[in-house]
Design a protein around this motif. Structure first.
Motif, PDB file in Angstrom:
ATOM      1  N   VAL A 113      12.724  50.039 -13.219  1.00  0.00           N
ATOM      2  CA  VAL A 113      14.344  49.718 -12.788  1.00  0.00           C
ATOM      3  C   VAL A 113      15.143  48.468 -12.636  1.00  0.00           C
ATOM      4  CG1 VAL A 113      15.940  51.150 -11.286  1.00  0.00           C
ATOM      5  CG2 VAL A 113      13.440  52.289 -11.631  1.00  0.00           C
ATOM      6  N   VAL A 114      15.852  48.500 -13.125  1.00  0.00           N
ATOM      7  CA  VAL A 114      17.030  47.695 -13.327  1.00  0.00           C
ATOM      8  C   VAL A 114      18.270  47.866 -12.514  1.00  0.00           C
ATOM      9  CG1 VAL A 114      18.424  45.530 -14.279  1.00  0.00           C
ATOM     10  CG2 VAL A 114      15.818  46.074 -15.787  1.00  0.00           C
ATOM     11  N   SER A 115      18.666  46.911 -12.302  1.00  0.00           N
ATOM     12  CA  SER A 115      19.445  47.361 -11.001  1.00  0.00           C
ATOM     13  C   SER A 115      19.777  46.575  -9.952  1.00  0.00           C
ATOM     14  CB  SER A 115      18.995  48.622  -9.708  1.00  0.00           C
ATOM     15  OG  SER A 115      20.458  49.245  -9.010  1.00  0.00           O
ATOM     16  N   ALA A 154      12.349  33.627 -14.543  1.00  0.00           N
ATOM     17  CA  ALA A 154      12.191  35.305 -13.641  1.00  0.00           C
ATOM     18  C   ALA A 154      10.935  34.513 -13.273  1.00  0.00           C
ATOM     19  CB  ALA A 154      11.419  36.346 -15.006  1.00  0.00           C
ATOM     20  N   THR A 155      10.450  35.207 -11.649  1.00  0.00           N
ATOM     21  CA  THR A 155       9.435  35.298 -10.397  1.00  0.00           C
ATOM     22  C   THR A 155       8.811  36.685 -10.279  1.00  0.00           C
ATOM     23  OG1 THR A 155      10.551  35.543  -8.489  1.00  0.00           O
ATOM     24  CG2 THR A 155      10.069  33.460  -9.597  1.00  0.00           C
ATOM     25  N   ALA A 204      10.571  46.606  -9.879  1.00  0.00           N
ATOM     26  CA  ALA A 204      12.133  46.924 -10.093  1.00  0.00           C
ATOM     27  C   ALA A 204      12.583  45.285 -10.422  1.00  0.00           C
ATOM     28  CB  ALA A 204      13.156  46.510  -9.043  1.00  0.00           C
ATOM     29  N   ILE A 205      13.317  45.365 -10.858  1.00  0.00           N
ATOM     30  CA  ILE A 205      13.690  44.446 -11.843  1.00  0.00           C
ATOM     31  C   ILE A 205      15.377  43.697 -11.305  1.00  0.00           C
ATOM     32  CG2 ILE A 205      13.749  42.366 -14.274  1.00  0.00           C
ATOM     33  CD1 ILE A 205      12.426  44.886 -15.693  1.00  0.00           C
ATOM     34  N   HIS A 209       8.253  43.272  -8.063  1.00  0.00           N
ATOM     35  CA  HIS A 209       9.318  43.106  -8.060  1.00  0.00           C
ATOM     36  C   HIS A 209       9.572  41.867  -8.709  1.00  0.00           C
ATOM     37  CE1 HIS A 209      13.215  41.587  -6.145  1.00  0.00           C
ATOM     38  NE2 HIS A 209      13.707  41.945  -7.196  1.00  0.00           N
ATOM     39  N   ILE A 210      10.649  41.991  -9.744  1.00  0.00           N
ATOM     40  CA  ILE A 210      11.099  41.364 -10.288  1.00  0.00           C
ATOM     41  C   ILE A 210      11.949  40.650 -10.342  1.00  0.00           C
ATOM     42  CG2 ILE A 210      11.147  40.213 -13.417  1.00  0.00           C
ATOM     43  CD1 ILE A 210       8.703  42.319 -13.813  1.00  0.00           C
ATOM     44  N   ARG A 211      12.121  38.955 -10.459  1.00  0.00           N
ATOM     45  CA  ARG A 211      13.458  38.587 -10.065  1.00  0.00           C
ATOM     46  C   ARG A 211      13.856  37.355 -10.805  1.00  0.00           C
ATOM     47  NH1 ARG A 211      14.040  37.386  -3.625  1.00  0.00           N
ATOM     48  NH2 ARG A 211      14.560  38.723  -3.164  1.00  0.00           N
ATOM     49  N   LEU A 212      15.084  37.858 -11.328  1.00  0.00           N
ATOM     50  CA  LEU A 212      16.254  36.378 -12.722  1.00  0.00           C
ATOM     51  C   LEU A 212      16.618  35.686 -11.891  1.00  0.00           C
ATOM     52  CD1 LEU A 212      14.189  38.931 -14.147  1.00  0.00           C
ATOM     53  CD2 LEU A 212      15.968  38.671 -15.489  1.00  0.00           C
ATOM     54  N   MET A 213      16.266  34.229 -12.020  1.00  0.00           N
ATOM     55  CA  MET A 213      17.832  33.709 -11.111  1.00  0.00           C
ATOM     56  C   MET A 213      17.961  32.840 -12.244  1.00  0.00           C
ATOM     57  SD  MET A 213      18.093  34.666  -8.766  1.00  0.00           S
ATOM     58  CE  MET A 213      19.262  33.556  -7.239  1.00  0.00           C
ATOM     59  N   PRO A 214      19.791  31.918 -12.217  1.00  0.00           N
ATOM     60  CA  PRO A 214      19.632  30.783 -13.103  1.00  0.00           C
ATOM     61  C   PRO A 214      18.705  29.860 -12.715  1.00  0.00           C
ATOM     62  CG  PRO A 214      21.071  31.931 -11.234  1.00  0.00           C
ATOM     63  CD  PRO A 214      20.576  32.921 -11.696  1.00  0.00           C
ATOM     64  N   PRO A 215      18.713  28.682 -13.772  1.00  0.00           N
ATOM     65  CA  PRO A 215      18.172  27.241 -12.656  1.00  0.00           C
ATOM     66  C   PRO A 215      18.777  26.989 -11.593  1.00  0.00           C
ATOM     67  CG  PRO A 215      19.692  26.928 -14.680  1.00  0.00           C
ATOM     68  CD  PRO A 215      19.353  29.035 -14.867  1.00  0.00           C
TER      69      PRO A 215
END
Length: 550
Positions: free
Chosen positions: A532-534, A367-368, A406-407, A373-379
């Motif tokens: 908000v997660v969207s 997560a960054t 925003a997530i 803005h919280i952005r989740l990315m797989p490795p």
């Protein structure tokens, strides 16, 4: 033999203990190919498909062919409902089943751990099982709830694999344009003094249908306006004619307009055979028929029922705390028995049934957090579909009383899990939390809470509910709120409590397009802290949660 057309005729349905039908005399035809059923939340889309499936019996009407003589595949809205044929699909490795797996990019272990999957992963597995049943009719109810853009493309590919009769309930305009050749709109029309639900069929996808509906509504408004103007004109003429007849009748009675030399007229007056004003009297009488016809014509015209713009006053002050939520740097593990979570007070372990080994410890999502803005990315995003993700790494997250966050991230990267961890660290402030999925129990509790409110507060809640284009009368009469209506009700019930923190996980799930736009505008003006997660970038942008996608 597989049917090529499904027809419903004169369908009327009334919920138990409600005073009026949900809809009356609905006719529609579903040919081979995909047809979208569109309409506002609560208008009866899911109910209509339940009737088509034979699960519910209508008050009146027929379905041909008989649903009990067809194979009908069904993917429900609720992702917590595991498919009835899940075990059969798990053991099905025919070329067709393999193709379905490939279209939807399913991992081999997903059928064995349905309860641990994300909402988007469950939705793909639900659709796969519905397709694998080799149905004559396939019904998908909100298939793109919970899913990211990449998953939407997988679902579109799977829908195109079905060559029978397909019915999709969706508010996803991109999906409809990509798959559907016709749309059936359930809409409220104002006829005379009441609103009724009608079914209107349009060729093409959503874009073509929306344009045709706009033209239709404009033409209907123009026709009604012209009919009302004609009725008003005739009413004015009738009033003028009445005054003329009255004046002539008075003159006839007095005889002051009769020429002294007109002996016939004077004799007619004397012996009760007046002739003056007869033509005007006949014209006045004829106006009654013309005016009645004009009124019947105006009352028979239909127009779209009134819609609201969602203008809800938010009497809310943000918290005076400098920080209302803080989550320290850490990681969340997905039931990893060999790799303990980092030891800090806010680190959370999220339990699932995944079996992992020490070799999997690098498979953490990241997560960054920057620019709200919280952005989740797989490795490794390139191989995300087949990655074994065992946890989520996150930086320190600090949220102030006015921050709007925003997530985002692909399905399965832990957005809802992170949200739960953040919620555990929130300060004790009035809050509203709306989860991805709601249940029938949630609906029952919400309605009970509504009825328990003082009358003034209840009126305030119902006024806001109406502004979101939901029907307060049906709710008060005992109607069961749909998933979309329930989300609106939960939001409106919280407003009198003046929440200083709102957390919403996939808030656009189940909502019709108009309600999505209304909700986005409402959130944009919300003065408190918002998370908000969207997956809907346009919604985040409209809500003032721009994620600056590159």
């Amino acid at each position: 033999m597989q049917p090529t057309t499904l027809t419903i005729n004169n369908i009327t349905f009334t919920y138990p203990n409600t005073p009026e039908p949900l809809f009356e005399n609905i006719d529609a035809t579903f040919p081979t190919g995909w047809t979208a059923i569109l309409g506002d939340n609560g208008i009866g889309k899911t109910t209509l498909t339940a009737i088509i499936r034979g699960s519910w019996k209508p008050d009146t009407g027929t379905i041909a062919p008989n649903p009990h003589r067809m194979i009908i595949g069904h993917c429900p809205q609720d992702t917590t409902i595991a498919p009835a044929n899940l075990e059969d699909f798990t053991a099905d490795w025919t070329p067709e089943a393999i193709a379905i797996r490939n279209d939807l990019k399913l991992c081999d272990d997903w059928p064995y751990r349905y309860s641990t999957l994300s909402g988007g992963e469950r939705k793909r597995l639900q659709i796969a099982c519905a397709l694998a049943s080799r149905p004559d009719v396939l019904i998908l109810d909100e298939p793109t709830n919970h899913v990211d853009a990449q998953t939407r493309m997988h679902i579109i590919a799977a829908m195109r694999r079905h060559h029978g009769i397909g019915i999709v309930i969706s508010h996803d305009t991109a999906l409809i344009d990509a798959t559907c050749s016709r749309c059936i709109i359930l809409t409220r029309r104002h006829i005379g003094s009441r609103n009724v639900t009608v079914a209107e069929t349009y060729p093409g996808g959503y874009t073509q249908t929306a344009a045709a509906m706009a033209m239709r509504n404009t033409a209907d408004e123009s026709a009604l306006d012209a009919a009302r103007r004609e009725t008003k004109r005739l009413e004015i003429v009738k009033t003028q004619r009445y005054a003329t007849v009255q004046r002539l009748d008075s003159a006839r009675q007095s005889g002051r307009h009769i020429n002294p030399k007109d002996h016939d007229a004077r004799a007619a007056l004397k012996y009760g055979r007046p002739t003056i004003g007869a033509a005007s009297t006949r014209q006045y009488t004829q106006l009654d028929g013309r005016l009645a016809a004009a009124r019947r014509h105006a009352e028979g015209l239909t127009t779209a029922a009134k819609r609201y713009d969602g203008n809800i006053w938010l009497d809310i002050e943000p918290s005076h705390r400098r920080e209302i939520l803080r989550l320290e740097t850490g990681r969340i593990t997905f039931d990893n028995p060999t790799d303990q979570p980092t030891h800090n007070p806010t680190s959370t372990t999220h339990k699932t049934s995944r079996n992992v080994t020490a070799a999997d410890t690098s498979a953490y999502c990241q997560a960054t957090y920057a620019n709200n803005h919280i952005r989740l990315m797989p490795p490794d995003i390139a191989n995300a579909e087949q990655s074994v993700l065992i946890g989520l790494m996150f930086p320190t997250i600090s949220i102030g009383p006015r921050d709007h966050i925003a997530i985002t991230g692909p399905n399965g990267t832990g957005k809802s899990t992170l949200l739960r961890a953040m919620l555990e660290c929130a300060t004790d402030v009035p809050r509203l939390v709306i989860a991805q999925n709601t249940t029938d129990d949630d609906a029952v509790r919400a309605v009970q809470q509504l009825h328990a409110l003082p009358s003034g507060t209840r009126s305030q809640v119902l006024g806001a509910y109406a502004q979101l284009n939901a029907d307060p009368d049906r709710l008060l009469a005992g109607g069961r709120p749909s998933p979309g209506e329930l989300r609106k009700l939960l939001l409106c019930l919280a407003l009198p409590e003046r929440p200083q923190l709102i957390i919403m996980d996939e808030p656009t799930n189940h909502l019709d397009l108009s309600s999505k736009k209304t909700l986005a505008r409402l959130l944009a003006q919300y003065p408190g802290a918002l998370i908000v997660v969207s997956h809907d970038d346009w919604f985040l942008d409209l809500a003032g949660l721009s994620t600056n996608h590159q």
